[in-house]
Design a protein around this motif. Structure first.
Motif, PDB file in Angstrom:
ATOM      1  N   UNK A 166       6.397  -6.525  -1.930  1.00  0.00           N
ATOM      2  CA  UNK A 166       6.312  -5.209  -2.586  1.00  0.00           C
ATOM      3  C   UNK A 166       7.319  -4.211  -2.032  1.00  0.00           C
ATOM      4  N   UNK A 167       8.505  -4.692  -1.654  1.00  0.00           N
ATOM      5  CA  UNK A 167       9.525  -3.817  -1.060  1.00  0.00           C
ATOM      6  C   UNK A 167       9.885  -2.679  -2.014  1.00  0.00           C
ATOM      7  N   UNK A 168       9.920  -1.456  -1.491  1.00  0.00           N
ATOM      8  CA  UNK A 168      10.173  -0.274  -2.312  1.00  0.00           C
ATOM      9  C   UNK A 168      11.672  -0.010  -2.388  1.00  0.00           C
ATOM     10  N   UNK A 169      12.373  -0.936  -3.018  1.00  0.00           N
ATOM     11  CA  UNK A 169      13.839  -0.919  -3.041  1.00  0.00           C
ATOM     12  C   UNK A 169      14.398  -1.113  -4.442  1.00  0.00           C
ATOM     13  N   UNK A 170      13.575  -0.863  -5.478  1.00  0.00           N
ATOM     14  CA  UNK A 170      13.957  -1.233  -6.843  1.00  0.00           C
ATOM     15  C   UNK A 170      14.205  -0.013  -7.720  1.00  0.00           C
ATOM     16  N   UNK A 171      15.349  -0.011  -8.404  1.00  0.00           N
ATOM     17  CA  UNK A 171      15.605   0.943  -9.483  1.00  0.00           C
ATOM     18  C   UNK A 171      15.184   0.258 -10.771  1.00  0.00           C
ATOM     19  N   UNK A 229       0.822  -1.212   0.000  1.00  0.00           N
ATOM     20  CA  UNK A 229       0.000   0.000   0.000  1.00  0.00           C
ATOM     21  C   UNK A 229       0.857   1.264   0.000  1.00  0.00           C
ATOM     22  N   UNK A 230       2.162   1.131  -0.289  1.00  0.00           N
ATOM     23  CA  UNK A 230       3.073   2.265  -0.238  1.00  0.00           C
ATOM     24  C   UNK A 230       2.881   3.248  -1.386  1.00  0.00           C
ATOM     25  N   UNK A 231       3.657   4.329  -1.353  1.00  0.00           N
ATOM     26  CA  UNK A 231       3.550   5.396  -2.346  1.00  0.00           C
ATOM     27  C   UNK A 231       4.506   5.225  -3.517  1.00  0.00           C
ATOM     28  N   UNK A 232       5.417   4.236  -3.440  1.00  0.00           N
ATOM     29  CA  UNK A 232       6.418   4.041  -4.486  1.00  0.00           C
ATOM     30  C   UNK A 232       6.288   2.647  -5.092  1.00  0.00           C
ATOM     31  N   UNK A 233       5.065   2.286  -5.448  1.00  0.00           N
ATOM     32  CA  UNK A 233       4.793   0.940  -5.933  1.00  0.00           C
ATOM     33  C   UNK A 233       4.975   0.810  -7.447  1.00  0.00           C
TER      34      UNK A 233
END
Length: 330
Positions: free
Chosen positions: A279-284, A98-102
């Motif tokens: 859904x970790x927000x750790x991706x470039x 549910x994050x903002x950088x999905x």
């Protein structure tokens, strides 16, 4: 005063990426990219997303996620919206969803910043031959895990990346996850890399700069006479059942150059997340604009894999809100 203002604007223009705001044809290197193109020629019967996609409205974004009274860890996610843990309810399994950088997101030339001064993207070891490739049915699609001699292990560098990233695996999604100019493709392949500052993918995946993913989008070739274009599809019949594994024989091993073909294509880049729980927000993300091709026979093989409840499904997550993130075009 006007002269000073003009000078400041000139300096800012030189150091700031230029936003592309029109829909004209633009030449990025040797490849022409047309904004708002009509790319239906190779996908009339095989593009399972014929509808133009759009970002969620502001009203949809503020709806509270559904809560559950039982432990989510006992359940798995689904790609079917009608299921209890379908895409809209992945947040019940992992709050990060549910994050903002999905990811994925809808990408468009006229909403991107064109990077004029850029470092070339390099994939060192593109031709390296692995010692082993293990093919795994991960629930309706396949993942390819590579083993290399230490000196031959491929590394990704340059472009938006500040350090080297080590190759980990690649997998595909039926139905592309990212959309380009509002259109989705037949399939999307993800080459996954982890930051070389960490010992492994597992230790890197939760770090802010942990993961880099190259996304290749595929359309289907209309000709029936060509059976195979991509070596990586040849052994899919060995892992039809979920969780089945297969070690590709030595004579069938291939290098990453057989997958990417080159690394000189133009691409979008933005900061996002894994497209499955957690859904970790750790991706470039590096999303290639140049479409790849597969045959009807290869698509049929991909659709034979079972998982997540039985027969194949479109295992691609719906587009997520961009939420004021900047997208760069290299």
């Amino acid at each position: 005063m006007r002269k000073i203002t003009a000078c400041l604007l000139t300096i800012l223009g030189a150091i700031t990426p230029t936003a592309i705001s029109d829909s004209a044809t633009r030449n990025f290197g040797s490849y022409y990219y047309v904004s708002h193109y009509d790319d239906q020629s190779h996908q009339q019967d095989y593009n399972y997303y014929n509808v133009v996609t759009k970002e969620p409205s502001k009203l949809e974004q503020i709806v509270e996620p559904k809560t559950w009274n039982r432990p989510a860890s006992n359940y798995t996610f689904s790609y079917l919206e009608e299921d209890e843990f379908g895409p809209s309810n992945w947040g019940a399994l992992s709050p990060s969803c549910n994050g903002l950088y999905q990811s994925p997101v809808s990408l468009a030339v006229n909403r991107s910043l064109f990077v004029r001064k850029k470092r070339p993207l390099e994939l060192w070891g593109l031709q390296s031959r692995p010692t082993r490739i293990t093919l795994v049915n991960e629930g309706g699609s396949a993942a390819y895990f590579f083993d290399y001699r230490k000196a031959d292990h491929p590394r990704l560098r340059g472009g938006p990346l500040k350090v080297d990233y080590m190759f980990y695996q690649f997998h595909y999604h039926l139905g592309s996850e990212h959309s380009l100019e509002g259109q989705r493709s037949t399939s999307e392949l993800h080459l996954v890399f982890y930051n070389s500052l960490y010992e492994s993918y597992e230790s890197a995946q939760n770090q802010a700069d942990g993961i880099a993913v190259i996304a290749l989008l595929y359309d289907v070739l209309k000709k029936d006479r060509i059976d195979t274009l991509n070596k990586w599809t040849r052994y899919l019949s060995k892992v039809i059942e979920e969780d089945h594994e297969y070690s590709i024989p030595n004579y069938g091993l291939f290098s990453l150059s057989d997958v990417t073909q080159t690394t000189t294509w133009p691409y979008f880049s933005y900061e996002g997340s894994l497209t499955t729980p957690p859904c970790s927000e750790t991706v470039q993300w590096i999303v290639v604009t140049q479409r790849m091709m597969m045959t009807k026979s290869e698509l049929k093989k991909m659709r034979q894999l079972k998982g997540r409840g039985g027969e194949w499904v479109l295992n691609s997550r719906p587009n997520q809100a961009l939420n004021f993130r900047r997208v760069f075009l290299y």
